[in-house]
Design an enzyme around this catalytic site. Structure first.
Site, PDB file in Angstrom:
ATOM      1  N   GLU A 170       5.042  -4.470   7.455  1.00 30.77           N
ATOM      2  CA  GLU A 170       4.210  -3.445   8.106  1.00 30.77           C
ATOM      3  C   GLU A 170       4.660  -3.135   9.522  1.00 30.77           C
ATOM      4  O   GLU A 170       4.522  -2.006  10.004  1.00 30.77           O
ATOM      5  CB  GLU A 170       2.734  -3.898   8.136  1.00 30.77           C
ATOM      6  CG  GLU A 170       2.036  -3.853   6.793  1.00 30.77           C
ATOM      7  CD  GLU A 170       2.143  -5.149   6.013  1.00 30.77           C
ATOM      8  OE1 GLU A 170       3.044  -5.960   6.320  1.00 30.77           O
ATOM      9  OE2 GLU A 170       1.329  -5.354   5.094  1.00 30.77           O
ATOM     10  N   GLY A 180       0.919  -5.006   1.344  1.00 30.66           N
ATOM     11  CA  GLY A 180      -0.318  -5.258   0.603  1.00 30.66           C
ATOM     12  C   GLY A 180      -0.082  -6.042  -0.683  1.00 30.66           C
ATOM     13  O   GLY A 180      -0.973  -6.758  -1.153  1.00 30.66           O
ATOM     14  N   ALA A 208       0.859  -1.170   0.000  1.00 35.44           N
ATOM     15  CA  ALA A 208       0.000   0.000   0.000  1.00 35.44           C
ATOM     16  C   ALA A 208       0.905   1.232   0.000  1.00 35.44           C
ATOM     17  O   ALA A 208       2.051   1.168   0.458  1.00 35.44           O
ATOM     18  CB  ALA A 208      -0.875  -0.018   1.241  1.00 35.44           C
ATOM     19  N   GLU A 248       0.053  -9.552   0.298  1.00 35.74           N
ATOM     20  CA  GLU A 248      -1.302  -9.948   0.711  1.00 35.74           C
ATOM     21  C   GLU A 248      -2.193 -10.244  -0.496  1.00 35.74           C
ATOM     22  O   GLU A 248      -2.969 -11.195  -0.490  1.00 35.74           O
ATOM     23  CB  GLU A 248      -1.911  -8.833   1.570  1.00 35.74           C
ATOM     24  CG  GLU A 248      -1.116  -8.618   2.848  1.00 35.74           C
ATOM     25  CD  GLU A 248      -1.706  -7.518   3.715  1.00 35.74           C
ATOM     26  OE1 GLU A 248      -1.378  -6.342   3.468  1.00 35.74           O
ATOM     27  OE2 GLU A 248      -2.494  -7.826   4.606  1.00 35.74           O
TER      28      GLU A 248
HETATM   29  N1  DAK Z   1       4.514   3.297  -0.879  1.00 33.80           N
HETATM   30  C1  DAK Z   1       4.833   4.467  -1.498  1.00 33.80           C
HETATM   31  N2  DAK Z   1       5.917   4.628  -2.268  1.00 33.80           N
HETATM   32  C2  DAK Z   1       6.719   3.573  -2.429  1.00 33.80           C
HETATM   33  C3  DAK Z   1       6.456   2.318  -1.837  1.00 33.80           C
HETATM   34  C4  DAK Z   1       5.266   2.203  -1.029  1.00 33.80           C
HETATM   35  N3  DAK Z   1       4.887   1.054  -0.449  1.00 33.80           N
HETATM   36  N4  DAK Z   1       7.443   1.475  -2.180  1.00 33.80           N
HETATM   37  C5  DAK Z   1       8.288   2.172  -2.967  1.00 33.80           C
HETATM   38  N5  DAK Z   1       7.851   3.427  -3.129  1.00 33.80           N
HETATM   39  C6  DAK Z   1       8.479   4.499  -3.895  1.00 33.80           C
HETATM   40  C7  DAK Z   1       9.681   5.086  -3.162  1.00 33.80           C
HETATM   41  O1  DAK Z   1       9.257   6.008  -2.193  1.00 33.80           O
HETATM   42  C8  DAK Z   1      10.432   5.728  -4.307  1.00 33.80           C
HETATM   43  O2  DAK Z   1       9.793   6.937  -4.635  1.00 33.80           O
HETATM   44  P1  DAK Z   1      10.668   8.294  -4.896  1.00 33.80           P
HETATM   45  O3  DAK Z   1      11.476   8.480  -3.680  1.00 33.80           O
HETATM   46  O4  DAK Z   1      11.477   7.949  -6.115  1.00 33.80           O
HETATM   47  O5  DAK Z   1       9.616   9.338  -5.129  1.00 33.80           O
HETATM   48  C9  DAK Z   1      10.198   4.760  -5.457  1.00 33.80           C
HETATM   49  O6  DAK Z   1       9.044   3.984  -5.098  1.00 33.80           O
HETATM   50  C10 DAK Z   1      11.355   3.798  -5.670  1.00 33.80           C
HETATM   51  O7  DAK Z   1      11.617   3.156  -4.441  1.00 33.80           O
HETATM   52  P2  DAK Z   1      13.094   3.070  -3.805  1.00 33.80           P
HETATM   53  O8  DAK Z   1      13.929   4.217  -4.236  1.00 33.80           O
HETATM   54  O9  DAK Z   1      12.931   2.850  -2.345  1.00 33.80           O
HETATM   55  O10 DAK Z   1      13.648   1.753  -4.524  1.00 33.80           O
HETATM   56  P3  DAK Z   1      14.639   0.650  -3.954  1.00 33.80           P
HETATM   57  O11 DAK Z   1      14.938  -0.260  -5.092  1.00 33.80           O
HETATM   58  O12 DAK Z   1      15.788   1.294  -3.230  1.00 33.80           O
HETATM   59  O13 DAK Z   1      13.797  -0.145  -2.832  1.00 33.80           O
HETATM   60  C11 DAK Z   1      11.841  -1.272  -1.954  1.00 33.80           C
HETATM   61  C12 DAK Z   1      12.662  -0.864  -3.231  1.00 33.80           C
HETATM   62  C13 DAK Z   1      10.536  -1.916  -2.470  1.00 33.80           C
HETATM   63  C14 DAK Z   1      12.635  -2.310  -1.155  1.00 33.80           C
HETATM   64  C15 DAK Z   1      11.601  -0.021  -1.085  1.00 33.80           C
HETATM   65  O14 DAK Z   1      11.019   0.988  -1.893  1.00 33.80           O
HETATM   66  C16 DAK Z   1      10.665  -0.287   0.062  1.00 33.80           C
HETATM   67  O15 DAK Z   1      11.061  -0.814   1.101  1.00 33.80           O
HETATM   68  N6  DAK Z   1       9.382   0.090  -0.082  1.00 33.80           N
HETATM   69  C17 DAK Z   1       8.423  -0.020   0.966  1.00 33.80           C
HETATM   70  C18 DAK Z   1       7.954  -1.434   1.095  1.00 33.80           C
HETATM   71  C19 DAK Z   1       6.946  -1.605   2.205  1.00 33.80           C
HETATM   72  O16 DAK Z   1       7.225  -1.263   3.371  1.00 33.80           O
HETATM   73  N7  DAK Z   1       5.755  -2.073   1.857  1.00 33.80           N
HETATM   74  C20 DAK Z   1       4.698  -2.255   2.810  1.00 33.80           C
HETATM   75  C21 DAK Z   1       3.845  -1.022   2.800  1.00 33.80           C
HETATM   76  S1  DAK Z   1       2.651  -1.079   4.119  1.00 33.80           S
HETATM   77  C22 DAK Z   1      -4.421  -1.486   6.163  1.00 33.80           C
HETATM   78  C23 DAK Z   1      -4.352  -1.297   4.825  1.00 33.80           C
HETATM   79  C24 DAK Z   1      -3.225  -1.649   4.144  1.00 33.80           C
HETATM   80  C25 DAK Z   1      -2.138  -2.191   4.765  1.00 33.80           C
HETATM   81  C26 DAK Z   1      -2.188  -2.362   6.094  1.00 33.80           C
HETATM   82  C27 DAK Z   1      -3.335  -2.011   6.810  1.00 33.80           C
HETATM   83  N8  DAK Z   1      -5.582  -1.086   6.908  1.00 33.80           N
HETATM   84  C28 DAK Z   1      -6.247   0.114   6.564  1.00 33.80           C
HETATM   85  C29 DAK Z   1      -6.242  -2.033   7.735  1.00 33.80           C
HETATM   86  C30 DAK Z   1      -0.955  -2.493   4.009  1.00 33.80           C
HETATM   87  C31 DAK Z   1       0.187  -1.881   4.337  1.00 33.80           C
HETATM   88  C32 DAK Z   1       1.367  -1.917   3.474  1.00 33.80           C
HETATM   89  O17 DAK Z   1       1.397  -2.477   2.406  1.00 33.80           O
END
Ligand code: DAK
Length: 257
Positions: A131, A108, A63, A111
Site C-alpha cells: 500500500e 487487502g 483491494a 490482510e
Molecule cells: N486492483 C485492481 N486491479 C488489479 C489489482 C488490484 N489490486 N491487481 C491486479 N489487477 C488487475 C490488473 O490491473 C490487470 O488488469 P488489466 O490491465 O488486464 O485490465 C490484471 O489484474 C492482471 O494484472 P497484471 O497484468 O498486473 O498481472 P501481473 O502478473 O503482471 O502482476 C501483480 C500481478 C499482482 C503483481 C500486479 O497486478 C500488482 O502489483 N497488482 C497490485 C497489487 C497491489 O498493489 N495490491 C495492494 C492493493 S491496495 C483501506 C481499505 C483497503 C486497503 C487499504 C485501506 N481503507 C479504506 C482504510 C487495502 C489496500 C490494498 O489492498
C-alpha cells in the site's frame, strides 16, 4: 461477479472468483464475501471455512485499486469498514478459518489471510503490504495483525518498504504455517480440514475464543476468562467422549454436544 462456496464434507471452501483482476476485491465482491462469511459463521454444517482465490496466479491481489482511485473520505471509511467486517468474521467466527494462499496475497489479500486462523501457502505464493507504494497504508487490519502474527520489526519492514516476500520467507517469518507445491495445495488444505472436522466443534470454538483473548484486554482477566471457557467444556458430551476414548484406546466420535 462471484464468490463461490463449495462444500466438501464439513468444510466450506470460499473462492474469490475474479481471476481476470487477480481476484482483487471491488465493492461487489467484498460485500458478497462479507455476506457469505456471515452465513457460514452461523451454519453448523460448515465446521471449517477455507478462503482461497480462483486460478493459479492469485489468492487476492488486494483491494481494487481502480475502484479506490476516486474514493472520497466518507466512501474510504465505508470501504475500510467493509474490509474490517470480512476480517473480523474470519478472526472471530466460532470455527477454524484457513487461508489457502495459491498465489499473490497482496495488500487487502494479505490482510484477509492474516485474519484467518491458519495459513497454507503454495510455493509460488507472494505476500506483502504494498500500500505504501500507492500513498496509503494497510487499512483492513494488516498493520496490526502482521505485527501480532510475526514481529513488530518485520511488520514495519513490509509495511514501510512495500517489499513482497516469497513463500519460503513467509514460512521462515511465521507469516504462514506451511508451504507446499502448488498442485498439492487443495489436497493439503482439505487434509487439514478433515483433521479439524474430526475434533469437537465445541472445543474448537472455545479454544479459538481463548487464543483470541490474547488480542485484547488485561492479562489477568484473560486468564480468568480462559479458565471459564475451559470449565464450560466440562458440561459437554464431547469432553466425556474425548476422555473416555483416550482411556479405552479408541478414536473419539465427537457430536458437537
Ligand atoms: N486492483 C485492481 N486491479 C488489479 C489489482 C488490484 N489490486 N491487481 C491486479 N489487477 C488487475 C490488473 O490491473 C490487470 O488488469 P488489466 O490491465 O488486464 O485490465 C490484471 O489484474 C492482471 O494484472 P497484471 O497484468 O498486473 O498481472 P501481473 O502478473 O503482471 O502482476 C501483480 C500481478 C499482482 C503483481 C500486479 O497486478 C500488482 O502489483 N497488482 C497490485 C497489487 C497491489 O498493489 N495490491 C495492494 C492493493 S491496495 C483501506 C481499505 C483497503 C486497503 C487499504 C485501506 N481503507 C479504506 C482504510 C487495502 C489496500 C490494498 O489492498
Amino acid at each position: 461477479m462471484a464468490i463461490d462456496v463449495e462444500r466438501n464434507d464439513g468444510a466450506a471452501v470460499v473462492t474469490v472468483n475474479r481471476p481476470e483482476a487477480m481476484n482483487a476485491l471491488d465493492v461487489e465482491h467484498a460485500e458478497a464475501l462479507r455476506d457469505r462469511l456471515a452465513e457460514l459463521a452461523q451454519d453448523a454444517d460448515a465446521r471449517v471455512v477455507v478462503l482461497t482465490g480462483a486460478g493459479e496466479k492469485a489468492f487476492i491481489a488486494g483491494a481494487d485499486i481502480k475502484y479506490m482511485q476516486s474514493l472520497g473520505v466518507l466512501e474510504a471509511r465505508r470501504w475500510g469498514e467493509l474490509g474490517h467486517a470480512c476480517g473480523e468474521l474470519l478472526e472471530t467466527m466460532p470455527k477454524p478459518t484457513i487461508a489457502a494462499i495459491n498465489g499473490f496475497a497482496l495488500g487487502g489479500g494479505c490482510e484477509l489471510a492474516l485474519a484467518c486462523d491458519l495459513r497454507l501457502a503454495s510455493a509460488n505464493a507472494r505476500l506483502g503490504q504494498p500500500e505504501i507504494n500507492l500513498g496509503i497504508l494497510p487499512g483492513w487490519g494488516g498493520s496490526l495483525r502482521l505485527a501480532r502474527t510475526t514481529t513488530l520489526g518485520f511488520a514495519k519492514e513490509l509495511v514501510l518498504t512495500g517489499r513482497q516476500v516469497d513463500a519460503a520467507e513467509a514460512l521462515d517469518r511465521g507469516l504462514v504455517n506451511a508451504v507446499c507445491e502448488p498442485g498439492d495445495l487443495r489436497e493439503r488444505t482439505l487434509e487439514l480440514c478433515r483433521a479439524l472436522t474430526a475434533k469437537s466443534p465445541l472445543a474448537l470454538a472455545y479454544a479459538k475464543e481463548a487464543v483470541n483473548l490474547s488480542l485484547q484486554g488485561e492479562h489477568g482477566a484473560n486468564l480468568a476468562a480462559e479458565a471459564r471457557l475451559f470449565a464450560m467444556l466440562f458440561a459437554s458430551e464431547d469432553q466425556q467422549e474425548g476422555m473416555a476414548a483416550f482411556a479405552e484406546k479408541r478414536q473419539p466420535e465427537f457430536r458437537g454436544r
